[in-house]
Write an enzyme that holds these catalytic residues in place. Structure first.
Site, short mmCIF file in Angstrom:
data_model
loop_
_atom_site.label_atom_id
_atom_site.label_comp_id
_atom_site.label_asym_id
_atom_site.label_seq_id
_atom_site.Cartn_x
_atom_site.Cartn_y
_atom_site.Cartn_z
N GLU A 397 12.95 41.74 -47.63
CA GLU A 397 11.47 42.23 -47.83
C GLU A 397 11.13 42.77 -49.18
O GLU A 397 10.04 42.47 -49.68
CB GLU A 397 11.53 43.45 -47.10
CG GLU A 397 11.31 43.22 -45.48
CD GLU A 397 12.68 42.82 -44.80
OE1 GLU A 397 13.61 42.77 -45.61
OE2 GLU A 397 12.44 42.21 -43.79
N HIS A 464 13.01 49.53 -33.86
CA HIS A 464 11.82 48.65 -33.53
C HIS A 464 10.64 49.45 -33.04
O HIS A 464 9.81 48.63 -32.26
CB HIS A 464 12.25 47.31 -32.68
CG HIS A 464 13.15 46.73 -33.28
ND1 HIS A 464 14.39 47.02 -33.27
CD2 HIS A 464 13.20 45.22 -33.79
CE1 HIS A 464 15.28 45.86 -33.82
NE2 HIS A 464 14.51 44.70 -34.04
#
Ligand SMILES: Cc1ncc(C[n+]2csc(CCOP(=O)(O)OP(=O)(O)O)c2C)c(N)n1
Length: 658
Positions: A397, A464
């Protein structure tokens, strides 16, 4: 020192000499001024000039260089006006950052130099992005980026090398191995003989160059650059050199054995080259003195000019105006051909239509190409737009967000998909320090949208399901968008892509396939900073955004007798305070519902704003409702208890009865 200089013309040799001598003389002057307390912090590059100068002279003037804190020679060789540099170091208004950041923390598009942020490693990923832009634009340009050996321990270094290799980007990664990272010697920094060997693991070629030999640096980098222009690929170069002064001027050098200084003094890049040029009768005593006198004069003049400049007079409006690049919102309205589509389809349509409108827009993310992304939002995009523009990325990322910054520097737009919004934590630094601060620091925008599939009520647990908008609302320089309906999602995403500033675009996963709405088929935009009043009423104001707007709607459907204004904020930065105050002044009671755990969230700030601006209009204390102060749990019962749906209903009824 042996110099293999037969291939170089006398003029080239003199140019190499002058370009090294100039930053040395500037530094020597700076050290005096520093001792007199007249300049701010200084990181010395004395003894390392051959690397900055050799690399810069080996590149073409339209090729970007990304230097670090010891690379004055890059700036001077690219002929940045010295008065402006000195004003930068002194925090004057004519400096590159208008007094907002110190030392070499700036860039200059005019000189194709992109300066660092303090965090060192992010430079490398930014270089990848610039090189990627050039590759996509079919420009045969090399990008050179610097790091110290200490910086190679950062994850950003490894991520950037890997991405450059996987994408075969024309980047020259230059490690200046100067023996120490602050006080840490190389044997406490890494456990291998040569850092150049790191390249093997990335399938990359590498070179070791004597960083104190200007002829070697210039000649070898020039050849490498030429070869990379023809045959795009990254190359890693380790320059062996030594740091002749402390980390920064006030930090001393007690930890460095004297013998090292003595050895490296004999390898001084300027003294040795000067002797070589004199031995070859290229540099006469007269010419040497002439050059030194001229430089001395230029330096003294520049210092005098800069010191004459008055101190900055602070202006709040100037400061606030520079946080974001000006964006003239262009409204595109369509009122025909509505289709009933899901939230997820609205996102997908919007992305596709923006890809069609902006030739310079690319998308990056894990598994977004053939696979279509974790949520299949980009399914079919590769077929329409090709793999150059729809880019699968390695799992890194940080480097990808840095790439996005580099793309923006080179005039391209990008949308970066986080596979789950939670994983932005692995790219947090470049978001909050690079993208957010760049425009304020030196006027460079970050034309980047980061898509954030987020939120709970999906039974996916602590990694998540987070809704982490509060991490970003806090940071000036970012825009934060959080739609609750397909219509808003489509129009706001189009605006986010048009906006040249960095935008965090939150997409609630629980809404993706559950919420459907009539949405125009064609492209349209919606403005930032305009809330929508989803329900109109008289007795109470409910303020919310994202999935919790739907929880509020469900509660109102259950209690038909409640007359409430339900405000869906739609964008959190900018925030529509006018809509909030207007409604609160009308209803006199307000409840703010957020999905995130309560403390430090947007609800707290909205509550404070209402207290400050509407206190006299209130008939009851402002009420905030949010999730429990725990991470979000996975099992349904626990998640239900964590989320504020039930607590909201109770709190709403209690506030109405107050
Ligand atoms: C992420 C991060 N951690 C720590 C620091 C503090 N710091 C600034 S420079 C430096 C040493 C860097 O060493 P190296 O990369 O070898 O470059 P050099 O200073 O030797 O040129 C450190 C630890 C920082 N700027 N950023």
């Amino acid at each position: 020192m042996p110099y293999q200089a037969e291939h170089l013309h006398e003029n080239d040799l003199i140019a190499l000499y002058k370009n090294m001598l100039y930053p040395r003389m500037i530094e020597e002057k700076m050290l005096i001024l520093l001792r007199q307390g007249k300049v701010s912090k200084w990181f010395s590059g004395i003894g390392q000039e051959a690397i900055s100068v050799g690399v810069t002279m080996a590149l073409k003037s339209d090729e970007y260089i990304l230097p670090m804190h010891r690379n004055l020679g890059v700036f001077t060789t690219r002929k940045i006006p010295l008065e402006q540099l000195i004003s930068q170091w002194n925090g004057k208004a004519s400096g590159f950052t208008k007094g907002r950041d110190r030392s070499f923390h700036f860039g200059s598009q005019a000189h194709k130099i992109i300066g660092m942020i303090s965090h060192l490693g992010p430079q490398l990923g930014v270089a990848d992005g610039i090189a990627l832009a050039h590759k996509l634009q079919n420009k045969n340009r090399v990008t050179a980026v610097f790091t110290g050996e200490g910086g190679t321990s950062e994850g950003d270094f490894h991520e950037a090398l890997n991405v450059a290799s996987v994408w075969q980007l024309p980047v020259i990664f230059c490690i200046e191995n100067n023996g120490y990272g602050l006080s840490t010697p190389t044997n406490e920094q890494y456990y291998c003989k040569d850092l150049a060997d790191r390249a093997i693991g990335y399938g990359m070629e590498s070179y070791i160059i004597d960083g104190n030999n200007i002829v070697d640096v210039f000649t070898e980098v020039k050849a490498i650059a030429e070869s990379i222009r023809q045959n795009h690929r990254p190359v890693l170069i380790e320059f062996k050199t030594f740091r002749m002064r402390g980390h920064e001027e006030s930090s001393g050098t007690d930890y460095v054995p004297n013998s090292l200084f003595e050895t490296w003094k004999t390898k001084d890049p300027i003294d040795n080259f000067e002797q070589f040029l004199q031995s070859k009768s290229v540099l006469s005593e007269d010419l040497k003195n002439e050059i030194k006198t001229e430089f001395s004069h230029i330096i003294n003049e520049a210092i005098a000019t800069s010191f004459e400049e008055s101190d900055i007079i602070p202006s709040k409006s100037l400061e606030l105006n520079d946080v974001y690049q000006q964006f003239k919102y262009q409204e595109v309205i369509v009122n025909n051909n509505f289709n009933s589509i899901r939230f997820i389809d609205a996102i997908s349509e919007s992305l596709k239509q923006s890809m069609e409108r902006h030739d310079n827009l690319i998308m990056m993310g894990q598994d977004i190409a053939e696979y279509g992304g974790a949520f299949k939002i980009t399914k079919g995009f590769v077929e329409q737009f090709g793999k150059d523009r729809i880019r699968n990325t390695p799992i890194c990322e940080s480097a990808i967000i840095e790439n996005a910054m580099g793309l923006s520097i080179a005039g391209m737009k990008s949308v970066v998909e986080m596979q789950f919004g939670d994983f932005i934590s692995s790219g947090f630094n470049p978001v909050v320090n690079l993208l957010a601060k760049s425009h304020y620091r030196w006027g460079q925008n970050a034309d980047v949208v980061i898509r954030m599939p987020c939120g709970g009520d999906v039974g996916a647990g602590p990694f998540h399901s987070q809704t982490n908008e509060a991490w970003f609302n806090k940071t000036p320089g970012l825009k934060v968008v959080y739609p609750a309906f397909p219509y808003d999602a489509k129009g706001l995403l189009a605006t986010a892509i048009n906006d040249p500033n960095p935008v965090l675009f939150f997409e609630h996963k629980a809404l993706y396939r559950t919420i459907q709405q009539d949405v125009p088929e064609d492209y349209y935009t919606l403005p930032f900073g305009k809330a929508s009043v989803v329900r109109k009423g008289e007795d109470i104001t409910i303020i919310s955004y994202g999935a919790s707007v739907h929880w509020a709607l469900n509660t109102l459907d259950k209690h038909q007798d409640i007359s409430a204004d339900l405000i869906d904020l739609r964008t959190l930065q900018p925030l529509d305070t006018e809509a909030i105050y207007d409604s609160v002044k009308k209803t006199s009671k307000v409840i703010i519902l957020q999905e995130d755990s309560l403390f430090g969230g947007i609800a707290s700030d909205i509550s404070a704003l209402i207290m400050e601006h509407c206190f006299e209009f209130l008939d009851a204390p402002v009420k905030r409702v949010g999730s429990l102060e725990t991470p979000i749990p996975f099992t349904k019962n626990l998640e239900n208890q964590y989320l504020p749906k039930e607590r909201f209903e109770i709190a709403l009824l209690a506030l109405l009865a107050y």
